[in-house]
Design a protein around this motif. Sequence first.
Motif, PDB file in Angstrom:
ATOM      1  N   ASN B 481       0.842  -1.193   0.000  1.00 45.44           N
ATOM      2  CA  ASN B 481       0.000   0.000   0.000  1.00 45.44           C
ATOM      3  C   ASN B 481       0.877   1.242   0.000  1.00 45.44           C
ATOM      4  O   ASN B 481       0.611   2.199  -0.724  1.00 45.44           O
ATOM      5  N   GLU B 482       1.938   1.190   0.792  1.00 39.15           N
ATOM      6  CA  GLU B 482       2.835   2.346   0.858  1.00 39.15           C
ATOM      7  C   GLU B 482       3.384   2.675  -0.530  1.00 39.15           C
ATOM      8  O   GLU B 482       3.414   3.835  -0.943  1.00 39.15           O
ATOM      9  N   ILE B 483       3.795   1.599  -1.181  1.00 37.46           N
ATOM     10  CA  ILE B 483       4.413   1.815  -2.489  1.00 37.46           C
ATOM     11  C   ILE B 483       3.391   2.362  -3.471  1.00 37.46           C
ATOM     12  O   ILE B 483       3.612   3.375  -4.138  1.00 37.46           O
ATOM     13  N   GLU B 615      -2.419  -7.431  -8.883  1.00 41.08           N
ATOM     14  CA  GLU B 615      -2.330  -7.539  -7.421  1.00 41.08           C
ATOM     15  C   GLU B 615      -3.448  -8.438  -6.903  1.00 41.08           C
ATOM     16  O   GLU B 615      -3.232  -9.299  -6.047  1.00 41.08           O
ATOM     17  N   GLN B 616      -4.607  -8.252  -7.454  1.00 37.41           N
ATOM     18  CA  GLN B 616      -5.735  -9.066  -6.983  1.00 37.41           C
ATOM     19  C   GLN B 616      -5.507 -10.536  -7.293  1.00 37.41           C
ATOM     20  O   GLN B 616      -5.666 -11.396  -6.426  1.00 37.41           O
ATOM     21  N   ASN B 617      -5.077 -10.803  -8.520  1.00 38.21           N
ATOM     22  CA  ASN B 617      -4.830 -12.203  -8.877  1.00 38.21           C
ATOM     23  C   ASN B 617      -3.711 -12.776  -8.043  1.00 38.21           C
ATOM     24  O   ASN B 617      -3.761 -13.932  -7.622  1.00 38.21           O
ATOM     25  N   ILE B 691      -5.096  -1.823  -0.276  1.00 38.97           N
ATOM     26  CA  ILE B 691      -3.840  -1.712  -1.041  1.00 38.97           C
ATOM     27  C   ILE B 691      -3.839  -0.411  -1.840  1.00 38.97           C
ATOM     28  O   ILE B 691      -2.898   0.357  -1.806  1.00 38.97           O
ATOM     29  N   PHE B 692      -4.907  -0.182  -2.532  1.00 38.47           N
ATOM     30  CA  PHE B 692      -4.984   1.008  -3.383  1.00 38.47           C
ATOM     31  C   PHE B 692      -5.835   2.057  -2.683  1.00 38.47           C
ATOM     32  O   PHE B 692      -6.782   2.580  -3.240  1.00 38.47           O
ATOM     33  N   GLU B 693      -5.434   2.290  -1.482  1.00 38.27           N
ATOM     34  CA  GLU B 693      -6.184   3.163  -0.585  1.00 38.27           C
ATOM     35  C   GLU B 693      -6.512   4.506  -1.249  1.00 38.27           C
ATOM     36  O   GLU B 693      -7.634   4.975  -1.209  1.00 38.27           O
TER      37      GLU B 693
END
Lengths: 199, 1008
Positions: B481-483, B615-617, B691-693
């Motif tokens: 998430n940070e990245i 990312e989801q996969n 993750i993709f906040e």
Amino acid sequence: MGKKKTQATTTPIHKIIMVGAGGVGKSALTLQYMYGDFIEEYDPTKADSYRKKVVNDGEECFIDILDTAGQEEYAAIRDNYYRSGEGFMCVFSITEAESFAQSQEFRDQICRILDNEDIPLLLVGNKCDLAHLRKVSTREAEALAAEWNCQYIETSAKTPSNVNECYAMIIRLIQQQKQSANKSKSTKNENQKNCCVIL
Amino acid sequence: MNPSSDNELEIIKKNITEQLFSGNLNSQSLSKIDQEKNQFQDKLFCIAEVFEETKSNGVGNSYMKNLTKGSISSLQKSSIEYKKKYKKRFLCLVVKKKWKIKIKKIKKNETTGIYSFCKKSWNLEDIKSIELIEKNPLFSITFNSKTHVWRCPNDKGRNEFIYMIVKFCDKYMKKKPKYFGFNEVFLQKMINSYKDEEVTETTKQITENDIDNYENEQKLKEEIVQVNLEELLKDINWKASSDATALVERLYNELTEIEANNVHSIFECEEQANLVVTQLDSAISELDLIDDLLSDYAKKLNDMGTDVKQIENKNKNLQIQTENQKLLYKELSELLNNLTIPSEIITTLYSETLTTDEGIQKCEKAANELKMKIEIDINDDLRSMTAVTEKINLFHGYENHFSNRLSQCIIEECKKESDNILKIKEKSKMTTKKSKFQLQIFTHNSIQDIVFKYKKLILWLRNVDPIKHNELLMNYVGIINEIYKKEIKDYSELLRFYYMEKRNEETDYVFEKGIERLNKITQKIQNSSASQISMSILKVGQDKKHRHFMKFGNNENSKSNNNSSLKKVKEESFSAKTATSDNLASLPDISDEKLYPPEAVTNTLNAIIPLIIQEQNFILNIFKLNSSNNKKSTMTLNDDKIENGIEKNKEINENFDEDMKSLDVAILSKVHDPIKDIKIKKKIFDIMNSIFENFKNELINIVDAGSQHDPTFAIGMMVRLECLLRDYKNTDQNYIYTIVEYVFKHLVVVFDSYMEKQFKAIDEFKNIRKKPQGVLPIISIFPNFVDCLEYNLENNDNETSGIVTITYERTSKKIFECIDSYTKDISNDNEKIDEKDKLNIHILIIENMHYFNIELAERQIKTLHYYITEAKNRYNHHLKAYKKIVIYKSFGKFMEFFDGIEELLSTNAPEEIGYHFKYSKASLKSVLRNYTRKDVKKGLENLYKQLSKHFTEESLIPEIWLSIQNEFTDHIKRIEELINKCYANTNIKLDFTLEELQNMYYDIEKSK
């Protein structure tokens, strides 16, 4: 990034474990609490873990919810899961007397594994929206709760009534337990010191 | 001393009977007749020759004593003695009167040969026992405790004698004597055997005896019957009436009893019997002893038997026990085997490095082994053994330790990598500085590579400890998430500040601007002529329009190769820049590449969405959120035997590998069908969200930036988003869909609010009361606005186009409302507004409607058809009014005259018109005189001049001129007709013909 790290380390994590017979609605409760959605389909859980950040009584904390399998065939793996639990929600369905009867077994198992009679535990009567199918009376359940020295709450994952409340209750219980444990630890240490002196 | 033979005996018997019992035969001696008289009835029954001991009992006793001692030698001695001392005598059985039986001894005087009775005689009743000694021809009879022993050399005689005695005893004695050494049956047999031998003689004798017996018995019976019957009956208490059989039985019983007693008494009285008895007793006692011994032995044997049995049992038990123990041993050793973990596994789990591939592999193996050991198939009873539970707890301890170590290690590795990535990024930023900002987002998440290495262990963790697994997942989510946060933010900022085109080059489609401009214009009006300004505006507008369409084409190009066309064609923006330098905000000079905002949005989404999908996969696959099937298979796996288990495990892993052998981007980017399991759907959504906040917000930022300066881009962006929505609607990419949908809705709101502003602006337009002239800005802007929206719409025919259509309608409506507000003035307050103003309004409407009509008709937008025809109607209506005004202005009296005639014609006949004063011939003539050819031409010339004065739009003038021509020609035609009709006879005509009139138009047009 740094901020987040420190936050993660300082915010307490409370581990809740959902126990109860199969099909009483442990997952439904959990999902209702996590995502605010009621799921009608029934798909037996093996074990699912969830994490949520909540503010309970003005204190921010993470709660880890372990949704365990109610089915008997998974009974063997339960033991290990229970060890890590700090608070337990013993769920039964008010429409199914057997699930209520099984609650006792679950509690016994918890007490046996944790070797402790006063773990934070909540007796939850789920599916209270199906009042017309009720098989377990509130009084019975309350009596059992009194015997266990715990609280009883009736919920419905569908409507959803008392869902957030019951989680709030268990979190509160865990917090209390942790505080008292800290205290007793410190006193214990003192006692030990004393003992040493005497020796 | 030889015993007499049978014949001798017979002779002896004869002699005896003759001498002693003469009664039967001839009595020979008279001396004895008297005696015989006494003994008349005496009868000799039987006689036996015996030898008697001389010294009565002494030898006999000693003999008896010897006998008991059983010593043969003494017996032989005594036998010698005994031969010498025996005397020959005859024992006879005599029946006397009254059935008294006596045994008498007779001796023979050897010298005289006379037989005489001995003194001794015995009663039959006195016989207590009779003993027969078989070996020595002896027999003894005990009479009242005195035993007499006789030797009888003749067996037959003896037996016969004894038989007779026994018979008599049986018959006449109440108490039977005891018999020793024989019984009746035996005797009987003996007798019979003799009989067989000497049939004739004995039978003779017996028959004789029998006859005697019979006679005697007859007598006896009579006596007994007479004497005893009554007594007997009395004795036994018998009455005639009672049961005979009972009596018989009773009698029989009594008889048997009596008989038994007899026998007893016979035996009892026998001394030898007693001896035998005592001997028997001793024998019995000895036997008893032996019996005791035997029973003792038997007992001992029994004991031994039970002992043996016990031992056997014990043996059996022992065997069972050993068997059991063997089994137990086997079971336990198996259990132990199952429950022992090689120490290297534990050391592997505890200390094997998790950073190298080799180490990971080792750990995988070890972890699997551990898992198998824990989940081994032991039955519940075994499982409840403390040792087993302890062992399993120990394993759980290893497991926990390893899972802790594993998750920590993975987290650390990920953190390291993420720090690395961020550092590299920082560095590259530093090095490249601001010289070349590349609008790029990193395309591959190298943290995935790291996590991928651990995928089997992660799967293991999932089965072992879902909580830790979830924690690990959350940590992973946190790290990446940070990245992503940073990446997306950078990207978005870069895009927004440097790449985003601020607006379309033209601004003329903005109604608000129109008002501003109008205000400016009205201010300028004071200085310069209004027509000039409005002309200039139009010109600018047209210039831009061309460019606008050029851009259209260009963009279509770029769209066709969407992925590669990150850049827009330079020349385009260059030209745009130079052409509209006054309108464009000065851009930062770092970049001259600008992105059309919808394009920017598309690019952004194209850059980020694949990442999201990947990312989801990745998470679904590596963290096995969707692996309920796999879960089950691994569960069942444990039920099988270990060897099979390992193989199966391998298989499963291989299968799994096929699924995700490597982090292939192509596989990762696959978009799948929707996830059916709501739980997983929710969870993955949650994860993606964290993750993709900031993706949503950044996307909204981009969109806002895009539409900030020019909200019409919103439509373009909406179109792009709509495409995406369509693409992802029925897929598992729920997160993308939700986000995009959200942004889409946001854009709708943005656009709506923008349009509200526009409508307000149009409304405000109504209120401007400063003699508008020329094509109104709202009208001139509208086509541009339409162009702009259409351009953005890009042939979309979905929701966005719906929105646009509605927008068109609303806008046109507003515009018409606005225009109507002008015409209202004309139609309502006819008198207040002077002619000039009216004319101006007509002109205004005509101009505007014409513009609206022409501009929009060529754009062929269906929804606008209604408004276009509406505009046409208005145009025609106002044109008519205008023409009338203009024509009547120049040819007022001329027209009015004939209008009057026309009015009259409605009530009067044509012939009567001439009689009216007002319309007499003379007045007609005078009117016609005023409007000669010259006058008309002059009037038309004026009219034409006015026309070009009124209308700013040059293209419009010929059209209107033509229309006026037609109108005027029509008027003239009408006038001609009227003249012909009403003044048919007068021959008065117009000064010019229609051809001349046409020439006049032509001339005027030409002269201009």
